[in-house]
Design an enzyme around this catalytic site. Structure first.
Site, PDB file in Angstrom:
ATOM      1  N   LYS A  78      78.223 -30.668  17.557  1.00 38.40           N
ATOM      2  CA  LYS A  78      79.062 -30.245  18.681  1.00 38.40           C
ATOM      3  C   LYS A  78      78.171 -29.808  19.832  1.00 38.40           C
ATOM      4  CE  LYS A  78      82.996 -27.135  19.661  1.00 38.40           C
ATOM      5  NZ  LYS A  78      83.973 -26.189  19.094  1.00 38.40           N
ATOM      6  N   SER A 161      89.021 -27.095  19.873  1.00 38.05           N
ATOM      7  CA  SER A 161      88.058 -27.635  20.792  1.00 38.05           C
ATOM      8  C   SER A 161      87.041 -28.609  20.191  1.00 38.05           C
ATOM      9  CB  SER A 161      87.287 -26.485  21.449  1.00 38.05           C
ATOM     10  OG  SER A 161      86.462 -25.817  20.514  1.00 38.05           O
ATOM     11  N   SER A 185      89.408 -23.787  16.340  1.00 36.25           N
ATOM     12  CA  SER A 185      88.778 -25.018  16.815  1.00 36.25           C
ATOM     13  C   SER A 185      88.113 -25.903  15.767  1.00 36.25           C
ATOM     14  CB  SER A 185      87.745 -24.690  17.880  1.00 36.25           C
ATOM     15  OG  SER A 185      88.404 -24.511  19.098  1.00 36.25           O
TER      16      SER A 185
HETATM   17  N1  GLN Z   1      92.463 -23.202  21.127  1.00 29.13           N
HETATM   18  C1  GLN Z   1      91.911 -21.879  21.182  1.00 29.13           C
HETATM   19  C2  GLN Z   1      91.497 -21.557  22.601  1.00 29.13           C
HETATM   20  O1  GLN Z   1      91.741 -22.325  23.426  1.00 29.13           O
HETATM   21  C3  GLN Z   1      90.765 -21.732  20.218  1.00 29.13           C
HETATM   22  C4  GLN Z   1      89.527 -22.382  20.671  1.00 29.13           C
HETATM   23  C5  GLN Z   1      88.390 -22.200  19.713  1.00 29.13           C
HETATM   24  O2  GLN Z   1      88.584 -21.875  18.549  1.00 29.13           O
HETATM   25  N2  GLN Z   1      87.194 -22.365  20.227  1.00 29.13           N
HETATM   26  O3  GLN Z   1      90.919 -20.563  22.863  1.00 29.13           O
END
Ligand code: GLN
Length: 493
Positions: A78, A161, A185
């Protein structure tokens, strides 16, 4: 013979040991897959030359009997993990030309174990999002797009994400990937792409060298095609690191040894508050079917309550932006990446940050700055911290009655690119089942259990006690065995 890109990590390690193929061949097959899948916009930076070199070194190590736990395995990283000498962007324009001079602890551990990096994969900008659509490098397209004949032309998200991580593993482009999980995410993208992802206990993996979003919530974890591969990868990624003051100095067990153990008598809790409005009825039905599968495998299913669940999203959307606004203050045009000239210093800061950050990141910085400002700190931030404690206590109480908790991983199947984009609250709801764990610091694993009518995968989540990833692996392997999920996306490389 099965295509090299179709093998699991476990199978590939056997093949390498039995000299059925070399790490160079395995890597070459995956580099071709990366090229073939360019239309999905999975990679921000491809590193084929580095991958070839690592593969050759891996073959040499294996020949001299010094192979590590993941020797020769091609992975996607990532693009939130700093990689020495390789551009690291966090999918943001502000870091578009940033080349770290250091390697994150977790990626270093993976390389020390012999794995091969295919490149850096796409994500939501600074990991803020649930669809991969906030990336400054354009959205990643799910390999599951087109599986629904009624909607064949719609391009779907792979979740977020960790969008590129999920898409690369589901599409057979990488054998495994690293993800990060601040509110879901790893688990939500795993759920909507039909793969396995585990967010370990807070403190289990070092956060050092991973670009920070919300430091009290962020955790690293693996994304793979089956539970055994996740166990293999996590064993390598986990462990104490003195460079991260929140990393916890406890031994890392052999997670692979936890697989396939009997779950007879294991108590599986079903939280009644997770029957929410707006859940896809097929996901709800599969949840109960999954409980039935675990019961048939010997577990005892018990009803539990997590009464403060309804506050989890609001609390998360105070705490995460607050921490993000502080973490992202360092991108000022002076120390990292992009700089836009201005008439004076303040103007340079403002112009740089306006040009460098996307809309969602700016929204979070504004919310975060607001809830931390004098006058609002007590009303929002401090209150949120109190409720966070109550959410944590819910789990302490629940784990007196059960050993693991079973819930859906996300409320629906993959949505289309463009959908939910103008409605942040709809987007935030994607994480309704996952954020509670980050707030409580607990581990959670997501695995694919079934397909919905529209042909898209649905995943389930198992939640464990802090530092008890072993029980999660045991329960997840039992559910995996019963669910027999073998579906592949319409696009595979
Ligand atoms: N979807 C969540 C956010 O937008 C979690 C994102 C994540 O876990 N990095 O913050």
């Amino acid at each position: 013979m099965t295509k090299l890109t179709d093998l699991t990590i476990t199978e590939a390690l056997h093949g390498l040991n039995d000299k059925k193929f070399s790490a160079a061949e395995l890597t070459e097959a995956h580099i071709s897959a990366v090229e073939k899948a360019r239309g999905l916009n999975i990679f921000i930076t491809e590193t084929p030359d580095g991958a070839r070199r690592q593969a050759q070194e891996s073959d040499a190590r294996r020949a001299s009997g010094k192979a590590g736990a993941l020797d020769g395995i091609p992975l996607a990283i990532k693009d939130l993990y700093c990689t020495k000498g390789v551009r690291t962007t966090a999918a943001s324009k502000i870091l578009g030309n940033f080349v770290p001079t250091y390697e994150s602890t977790v990626s270093q551990k993976l390389f020390d174990a012999g794995s091969v990096m295919l490149g850096k994969v796409n994500l939501d900008e600074f990991a803020m999002g649930s669809g991969g659509v906030t990336s400054a490098f354009n959205p990643t397209i799910s390999p599951w797009s087109g599986s629904d004949p009624a909607n064949a032309a719609r391009k779907l998200v792979p979740g977020g994400s960790s969008s590129g991580s999920a898409a690369s593993v589901a599409a057979r482009i990488a054998m495994g990937a690293t993800g990060t999980d601040t509110g879901g995410s790893i688990r939500q993208p795993a759920s909507v792409t039909g793969i396995v992802g585990i967010k370990p206990t807070y403190g289990r993996c070092s956060r050092w060298g991973i670009i920070a979003f919300a430091s009290s919530l962020d955790q690293a974890g693996p994304m793979t095609r089956d539970v055994a591969d996740a166990a293999l990868m996590l064993r390598v990624m986990a462990g104490f690191d003195e460079k991260d003051s929140t990393s916890v100095d406890v031994p890392v067990p052999d997670y692979v040894a936890a697989l396939g153990k009997s779950i007879k008598g294991l108590k599986v809790g079903l939280p009644r508050e997770y029957r929410i409005d707006g859940i896809n009825p097929e996901v709800d039905a599969l949840w109960h079917k999954s409980a039935e599968m675990l019961r048939e495998a010997g577990a005892e299913v018990v009803d539990i309550s997590l009464p403060h669940t309804k506050y989890a999203l609001p609390v998360y959307y105070i705490i995460a932006p607050a921490e993000a606004s502080s973490n992202l203050a360092r991108y000022d045009g002076v120390r990292f990446g992009l700089r836009v000239a201005g008439e004076n210093l303040d103007d340079m800061y403002a112009s740089t940050r306006f040009a460098g950050f996307g809309k969602e990141v700016r929204r979070r910085i504004l919310i975060g700055t607001y809830v931390l400002s004098a006058g609002y700190y007590d009303a929002y931030y401090r209150k949120a911290q109190r409720v966070r404690r109550l959410i944590r206590n819910d789990f302490v109480e629940a784990f007196k009655k059960c050993d693991v908790i079973l819930t859906p991983a996300s409320p629906g199947t993959a949505f289309a690119i463009g959908e939910k984009q103008d409605d942040p609250l709809q987007m935030y709801l994607e994480d309704v089942f996952t954020v509670t764990l980050n707030l409580a610091g607990l581990p959670g694993i997501c695995l694919p259990v079934g397909l919905a009518q529209n042909g898209l995968p649905m995943g389930m989540q198992l939640i464990g006690r802090a530092f008890d990833e072993e029980t999660l692996f045991t329960a997840a392997s039992a559910l995996e065995k019963a669910a027999k999920f073998t579906h592949k996306p319409p696009f595979t490389a």
